[in-house]
Design a protein around this motif. Sequence first.
Motif, short mmCIF file in Angstrom:
data_model
loop_
_atom_site.label_atom_id
_atom_site.label_comp_id
_atom_site.label_asym_id
_atom_site.label_seq_id
_atom_site.Cartn_x
_atom_site.Cartn_y
_atom_site.Cartn_z
N GLY A 115 -2.63 61.47 10.32
CA GLY A 115 -1.60 61.83 11.41
C GLY A 115 -0.31 60.89 11.29
N LEU B 260 0.78 65.34 13.90
CA LEU B 260 0.48 64.17 14.71
C LEU B 260 -0.73 63.85 14.50
CD1 LEU B 260 2.43 65.24 17.78
CD2 LEU B 260 3.42 63.98 15.78
N TYR B 261 -1.86 64.36 14.10
CA TYR B 261 -3.17 64.45 14.32
C TYR B 261 -3.76 64.00 12.77
CZ TYR B 261 -3.22 66.23 18.91
OH TYR B 261 -2.73 66.33 20.43
N THR C 28 -3.50 69.81 23.10
CA THR C 28 -2.31 69.31 23.28
C THR C 28 -1.44 70.12 24.47
OG1 THR C 28 -2.04 69.14 20.80
CG2 THR C 28 0.19 68.74 22.05
N THR D 22 2.66 59.64 13.91
CA THR D 22 2.78 59.59 15.31
C THR D 22 4.28 59.13 15.49
OG1 THR D 22 1.84 57.58 15.79
CG2 THR D 22 0.75 59.56 16.24
N ASN D 23 5.14 58.72 14.72
CA ASN D 23 6.10 58.03 14.55
C ASN D 23 7.14 58.76 13.73
OD1 ASN D 23 5.41 57.21 12.13
ND2 ASN D 23 6.21 55.04 12.27
N VAL E 124 -2.68 60.96 21.45
CA VAL E 124 -1.66 61.17 20.72
C VAL E 124 -0.32 61.61 21.89
CG1 VAL E 124 -0.20 62.73 19.02
CG2 VAL E 124 -2.65 62.29 18.63
N THR F 256 2.94 70.18 15.91
CA THR F 256 1.56 69.36 16.51
C THR F 256 0.72 68.82 15.38
OG1 THR F 256 1.90 70.60 18.36
CG2 THR F 256 -0.36 69.44 17.96
N LEU G 92 4.08 62.16 21.85
CA LEU G 92 5.34 62.11 21.21
C LEU G 92 6.40 62.50 22.24
CD1 LEU G 92 6.97 62.20 18.40
CD2 LEU G 92 6.44 64.61 18.69
N GLN H 180 -8.35 57.66 16.04
CA GLN H 180 -7.37 58.40 16.89
C GLN H 180 -8.00 58.93 17.96
OE1 GLN H 180 -5.56 61.79 15.28
NE2 GLN H 180 -3.51 60.70 15.73
#
Length: 810
Positions: free
Chosen positions: A589, A576-577, A491, A591-592, A537, A573, A539, A534
């Motif tokens: 994960g 998100l995954y 990331t 992501t929103n 990613v 972080t 954000l 996935q």
Amino acid sequence: MLVSIKIMAGLRSYVCLLSCTSAFLSVHAYAQKPIKNLPMRHAYRASSVPTRSDKPVQPVLTGAAMKPAEEKIIVTLRRHRSADGVTGLQPGGGLIKPETAPKSVSTVSRDFIQKQSPAQNPLQLVQLLPGIVVGSADPFGVTGSTISLRGLDQSEMAITWEGAPATDVGIYTIDTSEFASNEDLEDMSVQQGSSNLDTPTINGSGGLLSFHDRDPSHKNGGLVTLGYGSFNYHREFVRFDTGEIGHSGVRAYISYANQQDDAWRGPGHDRIWNMDWKAVKEWGDDNRVTFVGAYRDSIENTWPSTTMADWKTYGRNFTWDRKYVFGPEGQNYWRLNRNPYDNLLLSAPSHITLTNHWKLDVTPYFWHGYGNSSTGAFINNTNGNFLGTESITQSLHLPYAQPAGDGTTNAMTLMAFQNDQYRGGFTAKTDYRISRHHDVYLGWWFDYSNDHDSVILSPVTLNGNPISIFGETDNIKLSNGQLLANQNISTITTVNALFAGDRATYFDGKLMVDAGLKVAMVNRNGTNELPGPQYKVVLNNFQPLPALSARYQFSKEHQIFASVATNFRSPATPTLYNAYYGHGISVQGITNIKDEYSISEEIGYRYNGPLLVASATYFHYNFTNRQIQSVISGTNGAETVDINAGGQTSDGVSIEAGTRPFWHFRPYVSGQYLHATIDNNIAGLPTSGKTAVRSPRWTGALGIDWDNGMFFWNYSIRYVSRQYSTFMNDEYIPGYYDMNASVGARMPGYGPMKSPTIQLNFINLTNNNYLSGVQSVTTNAVTAHGVQGTAPDYLIAPGLAIVATLKAGF
């Protein structure tokens, strides 16, 4: 004590020096007006004492002009002759100081820090301040502690060291023992309500913890400390100050510390060494450039967190296995559950005066951390192995494997939750006084980080020793050379924050108003290298954050302040995954996910009197999308995930008070009442109106310091009421108390030794047996409304430890 009595009578004057013994050896005071018919010990008014100056405090004379034949008494008392910087002057034994910020602030200074065990980490040093709850897992502060402030944990607190952000940008965790040795710490400040506009943070909803190293001395010299104690603890520290180098205006120091100790319960040991350094260049009128750094190399124990059921069954005996047994049970062998980590931090805070009206502050910084938290993983060469969501059908080559009886082989491996992070950036701020009343400021914070997190496997010998404790040698791979991993994510996080404001003063400086706006922009751009749905990613966060604060100084003694601030917390972080700890996706994960956003208000009163320094604050928080960090089960505390707890409302009152020295005593007291409730239902459960997790209703602390310059002792006790660990409030940590104490003596110098000192520290004085913190939070512990319960995890508080420290200057 030297008492200087100056008698003015007409045009005649003379000075008389009187040497005597007094109960106020550690008081700096002065008489505001002639006081008659009172013992001298009552005729004083203490002035506030700066905490970061080596210059002696000068007496201040006030009041009407003196008439002939009247006496004016000046009592000037020297600070202690100490090797470690203890002055004996700070109120509350160094646990409180007069503050002027328009927000609630509490500060711990060297008078307190240097009387604690040098092994304790900075979080343990602030645990007596109002509203702070620190959970410790070992008596020496090596293993990372947990901290919450007004019910908000460290993942919601901005933490800075010498002006630089000091948390992991991905998961917001911090091991504060990575920074300066306690001997090098000058002070630690806790801003309970919110971070500032110029604070370099994207997770400042819960306040600000900042700490600074001492400045190098103007004279060359140094300090040596030797420590010995319980559990084979020993520690060596040495610091050398250059003094001013020639006539360059540059002075510096460098220090080295080495510590080793055995686990306080069960098997294992810690080994840490670190170096700190700081250089300062000062010139002209208010110009200063600093370069400060710290490097730390450590191999630490980890401690198994316990469920409530295991705690009730095993108590403190719940720990790692001392002997290795080949098989699944061998995963609990202590050598497979450790935490090696290397850490480098650099910061260069600088302050430049460009003109009489224009000033510039710039702080570039850099951080690199590399290491892991590990556990054992017993695997088969053909069965049950996955790479992401793909089942592995090919046979793995497993060193030190043993036959399984069905034609396959089994092997123990080291599963290392590895982190490799580079982070750098700067904060720049310019201040310009445009008129007598207005000082406008404008700034920019830029931060860039490259963070790689992986969970990889490496061989373990038949006697249970990992080939590499860092888990980076001969890693288990597939036949095609691909690395077998449970996680492999990278990331890049970029932060840009612009801020501007106006600091206005009125009524000859009595009223100060600070209004401003910060605009924070966060971009996380990452990849998930494991097979599955996935890969990419992304954000993006954009948050405008207005703030307003004010302070009114009625007189030297009385002050009120108020503030309204907005803050946010960008999702961590790992949230998100997709995470893979078994057959396919174990954690999905998101992501929103939305940012946590908070509005906080404070109003408070401060008193800075001749004897007493005190403050009281009412606070109110309103949260939306409250983010609560919790540990993923089975990852040895290395993997976390954010839980969206919706809305939350918090109200409370905090107080603290401490005295300047009287009869060598400097007591301190703090307390807080907190009412924090969840505003909505979560995960189909009726959680609305329940008490928020990690939010004890009552906390309090008492500290007593006695120091006559030669002998000293101090004592502290803190109390924390129950803390819920589930949103349904169906499980909690019972309330507990904790006591610590120290006693010591300073001796006359001998030869090159200056102020040799011996002190004994008693940690958990009564050996109280309790749970000290919530490590993982769950929605419910007991199955309810069709939602299966999940047990939270807790930290076990360390038992009694005694540490002896010898120190001397040179």
